[in-house]
Design an enzyme around this catalytic site. Structure first.
Site, PDB file in Angstrom:
ATOM      1  N   HIS A 377      13.339  -2.715   8.556  1.00 56.79           N
ATOM      2  CA  HIS A 377      12.285  -3.718   8.410  1.00 56.79           C
ATOM      3  C   HIS A 377      13.019  -5.023   8.118  1.00 56.79           C
ATOM      4  O   HIS A 377      13.971  -5.046   7.335  1.00 56.79           O
ATOM      5  CB  HIS A 377      11.344  -3.397   7.248  1.00 56.79           C
ATOM      6  CG  HIS A 377      10.527  -4.583   6.802  1.00 56.79           C
ATOM      7  ND1 HIS A 377       9.337  -4.925   7.394  1.00 56.79           N
ATOM      8  CD2 HIS A 377      10.769  -5.521   5.847  1.00 56.79           C
ATOM      9  CE1 HIS A 377       8.870  -6.018   6.821  1.00 56.79           C
ATOM     10  NE2 HIS A 377       9.714  -6.408   5.873  1.00 56.79           N
ATOM     11  N   CYS A 450       7.479  -5.695  12.552  1.00 51.26           N
ATOM     12  CA  CYS A 450       8.062  -6.813  11.811  1.00 51.26           C
ATOM     13  C   CYS A 450       9.256  -7.418  12.535  1.00 51.26           C
ATOM     14  O   CYS A 450       9.493  -8.631  12.458  1.00 51.26           O
ATOM     15  CB  CYS A 450       8.486  -6.333  10.415  1.00 51.26           C
ATOM     16  SG  CYS A 450       9.635  -4.929  10.486  1.00 51.26           S
TER      17      CYS A 450
END
Length: 617
Positions: A377, A450
């Site tokens: 992420h 993301c």
């Protein structure tokens, strides 16, 4: 009694006629359409690009005898180069040369500009300086400025005296809101509130000294920034620095304009290597790097201890250290001020979090078929002086204090270089542009996550991608059974974050939807024509799903019709006046209004199609 509002314009009844716009008269150059607060027009995209061509004045006949005049280009394109952290437009001559080579079928070729030889590669969209070997990215864009780039300080001065004299006998030394309004043709009573709101907005940005008026130097400054600045936020930062400088030295703005105009004139007259950069002083063609250094050297050697002498010494110190000025860079008035006032760049990093908490390094080969140090992420962190921010996507788009997100401490912080974008500039791009692309409903851990957001934001900040190992990771594991099995749970977790500390988009587009619902015929709105553009006041005439047709005033007092995209709406300033009638658009016209690139149907001429769709040209 309040004036009876004019009814909304039925798009199908617009009639257009065009004529070639005559060149401005040297004897009496009225306020040029190029000085409009709106320096760009929505256009139907052309398949083959070409350099700018002469503008045309188009008159649109509306109901009740009202005429709207629109000044636009003949669908031209220009070339921009990524330089010093932003896109800068090449001169018309350079765009013309690239267009000529492209029309001849050339993809890789050389040309000379500003005394420097370049190689252009249209396959890779790059421009390489043959002396330094430096390669920069180029792009082809709509040519928004028409012939406004040729308007220099002399044109601004003439327009100032015309506006200042509108409500004062003889020679006036300042322009007020009333003088600006009085210099325009008297608007219809129903358009008076639009005219007043427009003049108020312009004077608010023009008045740097807080005197509720603008002198000649402020006027020139406003229009030169309107011509040269890459964005409204960039102009605002320069103005904030100038406001502080003017508090200690009221004359510094006038001297800075004098330094710039003198140096550009020297370039045009053949002084130094910058000879020939500009054919007409201060007309926007740019000041050479050598010319800028000449200004700084003169100031450094001057016996006068003025404020800009300190700035010049700092520029020269950076140059001696190999920072700040590139040898083939052409500096506009905005660039000149930005460098002299201390152009800053800000460090950008990629925060990389391992959401597997170390399991990926041990088990990823067995479970996913590839060996990964982490299942990433990411968040993009920019270190601004006032505040460092981490931008990330988790259903909503967030701006948080770096390292305080729900993902804990990053496993790796990857430096990605520097950006010149300001914090508010970055957030505006996130909130106005990326928020409609990245929502809770379309979050997908494999195809829209993301890392995809981080990549899009990096393209805006630095015109570059995040590392390939991060960007390609979802595609590498998409086909595995493990990834498909975990996908629903990961989507619910990673795409379901609520508001955190800091600020965030609403994640659903609800705020944008409610704002758009308030855009009714007769409402006064604030919008921009391009992303990052200066907010403009307009009156809504009709509304589609993705755009509305508005009327707005330019500084010549002409009422111009514009297409305002939904994504570039800033706020609703005033609701429609009582009794303003609403009118629904036919479906075909709504589609045409919503699409700036909708091609004409087979057998229809482009102009007849545009007229039928209500385009005001």
């Amino acid at each position: 009694a309040a004036p009876t509002p004019a009814p909304p314009l039925p798009l199908s009844e617009a009639k257009a006629s065009s004529s070639t716009a005559p060149p401005p008269s040297a004897a009496a150059p009225a306020v040029s359409p190029a000085m409009s607060p709106l320096l760009s027009e929505a256009k139907v995209a052309a398949v083959n690009w070409r350099p700018p061509t002469p503008s045309a004045a188009v008159k649109v006949e509306l109901k009740r005898g009202m005429t709207v005049e629109v000044v636009r280009e003949s669908g031209g394109k220009s070339v921009e180069v990524w330089l010093a952290g932003e896109w800068k437009r090449l001169s018309p001559a350079e765009s013309n040369e690239i267009a000529r080579q492209q029309a001849a079928g050339e993809k890789i070729f050389e040309f000379t500009a500003r005394g420097t030889a370049y190689e252009v590669d249209l396959n890779q969209m790059t421009q390489t300086n043959q002396t330094s070997g430096r390669t920069r990215t180029i792009r082809i864009v709509d040519s928004d400025l028409a012939d406004g780039a040729a308007l220099g300080f002399d044109g601004f001065r003439t327009a100032f005296h015309k506006a200042a004299a509108a409500v004062a006998a003889g020679s006036a030394k300042a322009v007020t809101k009333e003088a600006l309004l009085g210099s325009w043709p008297e608007p219809e009573p129903s358009r008076m509130r639009l005219a007043e709101a427009t003049s108020e907005a312009v004077m608010r940005d023009m008045d740097l000294r807080g005197n509720h008026q603008a002198d000649l130097m402020e006027w020139i400054h406003y229009w030169a920034l309107e011509r040269d600045s890459p964005s409204y936020h960039a102009s605002k930062e320069v103005n904030e620095k100038l406001v502080q400088a003017l508090k200690s030295d009221q004359q510094v703005l006038g001297r800075m304009q004098m330094h710039f105009e003198t140096a550009v004139g020297e370039d045009a007259e053949g002084v130094g290597a910058g000879a020939g950069v500009a054919a007409d002083a201060s007309n926007g063609a740019g000041l050479s790097a050598e010319g800028l250094l000449r200004v700084c050297q003169r100031l450094r050697d001057s016996p006068k201890e003025v404020l800009e002498k300190k700035w010049a010494k700092e520029v020269l110190a950076k140059h001696d250290a190999g920072e700040g000025i590139e040898e083939d860079e052409a500096f506009s008035y905005y660039d000149f001020l930005n460098v002299m006032l201390g152009r800053k760049r800000f460090k950008v990093s990629l925060y990389m979090y391992d959401i597997s908490d170390g399991l990926a390094e041990r088990w990823s080969w067995l479970l996913l078929g590839h060996s990964f140090r982490g299942i990433w992420h990411t968040g993009v962190v920019v270190e601004w002086p006032e505040k460092s921010s981490e931008f990330w996507f988790g259903g909503r788009l967030f701006e948080s204090e770096p390292g305080t997100t729900p993902f804990g401490k990053p496993l790796e912080i990857r430096p990605l270089g520097y950006t010149h974008k300001l914090r508010q500039e970055a957030w505006s791009h996130v909130a106005q542009v990326l928020s409609e692309e990245f929502t809770k409903a379309n979050y997908d851990v494999l195809t829209h996550n993301c890392n995809h957001f981080s990549d899009k934001l990096m393209l805006f900040l630095r015109n570059d991608h995040i590392p390939e190992e991060v960007r390609s990771q979802p595609e590498m594991v998409m086909s595995t059974v493990t990834a498909r099995a975990l996908r629903p749970a990961l989507n619910q977790w990673l795409g379901g974050f609520d508001k955190q500390d800091g600020r965030a988009t609403d994640g659903s587009g609800e705020e944008a939807r409610l704002l758009w619902e308030a855009v009714l015929p007769g409402a006064l709105i604030s919008f921009s024509q391009v992303e990052g553009g200066r907010p403009i006041v307009g009156e809504v005439r009709n509304r589609g799903q993705q755009a509305c047709l508005v009327c707005s005033f330019d500084l010549g007092g002409a009422l111009v019709a514009r297409r305002a995209p939904r994504s570039l709406l800033v706020e609703v300033l005033r609701p429609p006046p009582p009794g303003y009638p609403e009118e629904d658009l036919p479906e075909a016209e709504r589609l045409a209004l919503d699409s700036a690139e909708l091609p004409p149907p087979p057998g229809a001429s482009p102009r007849s199609f545009l007229e039928a769709c209500g385009w005001p040209f």
